[in-house]
Design a protein around this motif. Structure first.
Motif, PDB file in Angstrom:
ATOM      1  N   THR A  30       0.848  -1.192   0.000  1.00 46.75           N
ATOM      2  CA  THR A  30       0.000   0.000   0.000  1.00 46.75           C
ATOM      3  C   THR A  30       0.880   1.236   0.000  1.00 46.75           C
ATOM      4  OG1 THR A  30      -0.108  -0.100   2.419  1.00 46.75           O
ATOM      5  CG2 THR A  30      -1.929  -1.106   1.213  1.00 46.75           C
ATOM      6  N   PRO A  31       0.390   2.336  -0.558  1.00 48.19           N
ATOM      7  CA  PRO A  31       1.185   3.566  -0.544  1.00 48.19           C
ATOM      8  C   PRO A  31       1.524   3.966   0.884  1.00 48.19           C
ATOM      9  CG  PRO A  31      -0.706   3.753  -2.011  1.00 48.19           C
ATOM     10  CD  PRO A  31      -0.896   2.488  -1.235  1.00 48.19           C
ATOM     11  N   SER A  32       2.749   4.428   1.111  1.00 52.28           N
ATOM     12  CA  SER A  32       3.176   4.738   2.466  1.00 52.28           C
ATOM     13  C   SER A  32       2.346   5.835   3.103  1.00 52.28           C
ATOM     14  CB  SER A  32       4.661   5.152   2.446  1.00 52.28           C
ATOM     15  OG  SER A  32       4.845   6.274   1.576  1.00 52.28           O
ATOM     16  N   GLU A  33       1.821   6.788   2.286  1.00 54.22           N
ATOM     17  CA  GLU A  33       1.037   7.869   2.871  1.00 54.22           C
ATOM     18  C   GLU A  33      -0.359   7.416   3.281  1.00 54.22           C
ATOM     19  OE1 GLU A  33       0.753   8.432  -1.669  1.00 54.22           O
ATOM     20  OE2 GLU A  33       2.111   7.620  -0.155  1.00 54.22           O
ATOM     21  N   PHE A  34      -0.790   6.237   2.778  1.00 57.24           N
ATOM     22  CA  PHE A  34      -2.088   5.675   3.151  1.00 57.24           C
ATOM     23  C   PHE A  34      -1.860   4.235   3.603  1.00 57.24           C
ATOM     24  CE2 PHE A  34      -3.345   8.782  -0.187  1.00 57.24           C
ATOM     25  CZ  PHE A  34      -4.094   9.624   0.620  1.00 57.24           C
ATOM     26  N   PRO A  35      -1.631   4.004   4.876  1.00 58.58           N
ATOM     27  CA  PRO A  35      -1.310   2.653   5.350  1.00 58.58           C
ATOM     28  C   PRO A  35      -2.535   1.757   5.465  1.00 58.58           C
ATOM     29  CG  PRO A  35      -1.392   4.160   7.197  1.00 58.58           C
ATOM     30  CD  PRO A  35      -1.608   5.000   5.962  1.00 58.58           C
ATOM     31  N   TYR A  36      -3.447   1.845   4.495  1.00 61.13           N
ATOM     32  CA  TYR A  36      -4.622   0.987   4.479  1.00 61.13           C
ATOM     33  C   TYR A  36      -5.120   0.888   3.049  1.00 61.13           C
ATOM     34  CZ  TYR A  36      -6.646   5.687   4.763  1.00 61.13           C
ATOM     35  OH  TYR A  36      -6.934   7.009   4.548  1.00 61.13           O
ATOM     36  N   ARG A  37      -5.917  -0.149   2.784  1.00 55.28           N
ATOM     37  CA  ARG A  37      -6.428  -0.402   1.438  1.00 55.28           C
ATOM     38  C   ARG A  37      -7.821   0.199   1.315  1.00 55.28           C
ATOM     39  NH1 ARG A  37      -8.483  -4.659  -2.087  1.00 55.28           N
ATOM     40  NH2 ARG A  37      -7.193  -4.673  -3.975  1.00 55.28           N
ATOM     41  N   ALA A  38      -8.046   0.976   0.265  1.00 50.74           N
ATOM     42  CA  ALA A  38      -9.335   1.638   0.070  1.00 50.74           C
ATOM     43  C   ALA A  38      -9.786   1.430  -1.367  1.00 50.74           C
ATOM     44  CB  ALA A  38      -9.226   3.135   0.377  1.00 50.74           C
ATOM     45  N   ILE A  39     -10.862   0.680  -1.561  1.00 58.96           N
ATOM     46  CA  ILE A  39     -11.406   0.383  -2.878  1.00 58.96           C
ATOM     47  C   ILE A  39     -12.812   0.982  -2.989  1.00 58.96           C
ATOM     48  CG2 ILE A  39     -12.156  -1.463  -4.449  1.00 58.96           C
ATOM     49  CD1 ILE A  39      -9.135  -1.223  -4.098  1.00 58.96           C
ATOM     50  N   GLY A  40     -13.057   1.724  -4.063  1.00 60.73           N
ATOM     51  CA  GLY A  40     -14.403   2.231  -4.321  1.00 60.73           C
ATOM     52  C   GLY A  40     -14.858   3.357  -3.425  1.00 60.73           C
ATOM     53  N   ARG A  41     -13.917   4.096  -2.860  1.00 60.80           N
ATOM     54  CA  ARG A  41     -14.259   5.232  -1.987  1.00 60.80           C
ATOM     55  C   ARG A  41     -13.031   6.116  -1.847  1.00 60.80           C
ATOM     56  NH1 ARG A  41     -11.727   4.143   3.673  1.00 60.80           N
ATOM     57  NH2 ARG A  41     -11.195   1.941   3.547  1.00 60.80           N
ATOM     58  N   PRO A  42     -13.227   7.375  -1.462  1.00 58.19           N
ATOM     59  CA  PRO A  42     -12.069   8.242  -1.209  1.00 58.19           C
ATOM     60  C   PRO A  42     -11.225   7.682  -0.068  1.00 58.19           C
ATOM     61  CG  PRO A  42     -14.090   9.537  -1.401  1.00 58.19           C
ATOM     62  CD  PRO A  42     -14.512   8.096  -1.333  1.00 58.19           C
ATOM     63  N   ARG A  43      -9.929   7.769  -0.185  1.00 61.21           N
ATOM     64  CA  ARG A  43      -9.051   7.176   0.826  1.00 61.21           C
ATOM     65  C   ARG A  43      -9.212   7.815   2.199  1.00 61.21           C
ATOM     66  NH1 ARG A  43      -5.242   3.568  -0.061  1.00 61.21           N
ATOM     67  NH2 ARG A  43      -4.739   2.946  -2.196  1.00 61.21           N
ATOM     68  N   THR A  44      -9.633   9.062   2.226  1.00 64.35           N
ATOM     69  CA  THR A  44      -9.755   9.747   3.518  1.00 64.35           C
ATOM     70  C   THR A  44     -11.142   9.583   4.137  1.00 64.35           C
ATOM     71  OG1 THR A  44     -10.349  11.793   2.357  1.00 64.35           O
ATOM     72  CG2 THR A  44      -8.021  11.464   2.928  1.00 64.35           C
ATOM     73  N   GLU A  45     -12.065   8.936   3.425  1.00 62.79           N
ATOM     74  CA  GLU A  45     -13.440   8.816   3.926  1.00 62.79           C
ATOM     75  C   GLU A  45     -13.559   7.627   4.878  1.00 62.79           C
ATOM     76  OE1 GLU A  45     -17.200   9.503   1.436  1.00 62.79           O
ATOM     77  OE2 GLU A  45     -17.065   7.313   1.545  1.00 62.79           O
ATOM     78  N   GLU A  46     -14.058   7.893   6.069  1.00 62.38           N
ATOM     79  CA  GLU A  46     -14.273   6.836   7.049  1.00 62.38           C
ATOM     80  C   GLU A  46     -15.739   6.436   7.139  1.00 62.38           C
ATOM     81  OE1 GLU A  46     -12.252   7.097  10.852  1.00 62.38           O
ATOM     82  OE2 GLU A  46     -11.043   8.770  10.117  1.00 62.38           O
ATOM     83  N   VAL A  47     -16.632   7.390   6.934  1.00 66.20           N
ATOM     84  CA  VAL A  47     -18.072   7.122   7.036  1.00 66.20           C
ATOM     85  C   VAL A  47     -18.785   7.873   5.922  1.00 66.20           C
ATOM     86  CG1 VAL A  47     -20.154   7.308   8.466  1.00 66.20           C
ATOM     87  CG2 VAL A  47     -17.942   6.842   9.535  1.00 66.20           C
ATOM     88  N   ARG A  48     -19.761   7.212   5.300  1.00 62.87           N
ATOM     89  CA  ARG A  48     -20.648   7.888   4.350  1.00 62.87           C
ATOM     90  C   ARG A  48     -22.084   7.675   4.817  1.00 62.87           C
ATOM     91  NH1 ARG A  48     -20.035   7.763  -2.123  1.00 62.87           N
ATOM     92  NH2 ARG A  48     -17.992   8.473  -1.379  1.00 62.87           N
ATOM     93  N   ARG A  49     -22.791   8.766   4.941  1.00 63.89           N
ATOM     94  CA  ARG A  49     -24.161   8.696   5.476  1.00 63.89           C
ATOM     95  C   ARG A  49     -25.182   9.080   4.418  1.00 63.89           C
ATOM     96  NH1 ARG A  49     -21.022  10.736   9.711  1.00 63.89           N
ATOM     97  NH2 ARG A  49     -21.103   9.437  11.605  1.00 63.89           N
ATOM     98  N   GLY A  50     -26.287   8.361   4.439  1.00 68.97           N
ATOM     99  CA  GLY A  50     -27.407   8.663   3.578  1.00 68.97           C
ATOM    100  C   GLY A  50     -28.688   8.569   4.375  1.00 68.97           C
ATOM    101  N   THR A  51     -29.796   8.725   3.712  1.00 65.24           N
ATOM    102  CA  THR A  51     -31.090   8.634   4.385  1.00 65.24           C
ATOM    103  C   THR A  51     -31.357   7.185   4.769  1.00 65.24           C
ATOM    104  OG1 THR A  51     -31.935  10.480   3.078  1.00 65.24           O
ATOM    105  CG2 THR A  51     -33.559   9.078   4.187  1.00 65.24           C
ATOM    106  N   GLY A  52     -31.357   6.920   6.050  1.00 68.51           N
ATOM    107  CA  GLY A  52     -31.657   5.578   6.537  1.00 68.51           C
ATOM    108  C   GLY A  52     -30.512   4.598   6.462  1.00 68.51           C
TER     109      GLY A  52
END
Length: 285
Positions: A30-52
């Protein structure tokens, strides 16, 4: 009649025949600046909220929201080595999930993550928590997959939950798909996927003069596999054909066994078509 290339490959792939404990602690690239794998979402996003609904993403180097393998071996689990992108293994809870991982890894133009998120959603006046099996990404398309055996996939409870999740996720830009095991074993897709992965490196070992002899297929044209590879040594032609399909340089009808008489087409992307895994569901355009 030409012998199918997969004739000797019966049953589940050797990649999921047993769990290799040595794969549990394999480090992903993984890139050193992002020590985690992120597929199908912004790398900095932890939560995405919608209606319900709320999607909670993992911030882990392997990209999984929860652990499904343990060294105790209390329940049968699967570790499937993957060959696209970073060197990693997919952890699966069921044989159907392992099959899906093999098919997705063999399909050029897709990226995917197992145990990708925690979904908290409102349904029937209650809050529910759910962990989809995969997030599959192809271009702008992002689909959560829930893999079930045929009996479970026919259960009205799972079908209604899938419908509810589809409704809630659509405004957030995600689809939701309930996938039955019989769909994954439809036609020759799975057996072809095993061979595509097995011979993925054949082009890399081909002598440059033979590589230059492989013609480019003009748009909207079709060429028989034996004609495409007429200048390739006979002992290498089968592997080269499978490697071309693995790398998406050509396309073919993978619902049928790949042989020397298979019709070969230009890449699916040049035809404006989705990666071939969506042909399993009858939607390839």
């Amino acid at each position: 009649m030409h012998t199918p290339l997969w004739k000797a490959s019966v049953g589940y792939s050797r990649y999921v025949a047993s769990l290799d404990p040595g794969l549990l602690d394999r480090q992903s690239e993984t890139p050193s600046e992002f020590p985690y794998r992120a597929i199908g979402r912004p790398r900095t996003e932890e939560v995405r909220r919608g209606t319900g609904i709320e999607i909670r993403w993992p911030m882990t180097e392997h990209g999984r929201i929860r652990r499904v393998l343990s060294r105790s071996g209390a329940r049968r689990r699967y570790a499937v080595p993957c060959f696209r992108g970073a060197d990693r293994s997919v952890h699966a809870e069921a044989a159907e999930e392992a099959m899906a991982a093999i098919i997705l890894d063999a399909c050029f133009g897709t990226d995917f993550q197992e145990q990708p998120a925690e979904l908290t959603f409102d349904w029937r006046s209650r809050s529910h928590r759910h962990y989809p099996d995969f997030l599959v990404v192809a271009g702008e398309l992002r689909e959560f997959w829930e893999i079930k055996n045929d009996k479970e996939a026919a259960d009205i409870r799972f079908r209604r939950r899938a419908e509810r999740l589809s409704e809630l996720l659509e405004p957030l830009g995600y689809a939701y798909r309930l996938v039955a095991g019989s769909v994954l074993s439809r036609g020759a897709y799975y057996r072809n996927a095993i061979l595509l992965r097995r011979f993925r490196s054949a082009l890399q070992t081909l002598h440059p003069r033979y590589l230059r002899s492989i013609p480019e297929i003009p748009p909207r044209k079709v060429i028989v596999a034996s004609e495409l590879l007429r200048n390739i040594p006979s002992g290498q032609s089968d592997g080269v054909l499978l490697s071309l399909l693995f790398e998406g340089k050509v396309s073919a009808d993978l619902s049928k066994p790949v042989t020397a008489y298979t019709n070969i087409h230009p890449p699916l992307s040049s035809q404006g078509r989705m990666p071939w895994v969506w042909e399993l569901f009858g939607k390839s355009n």
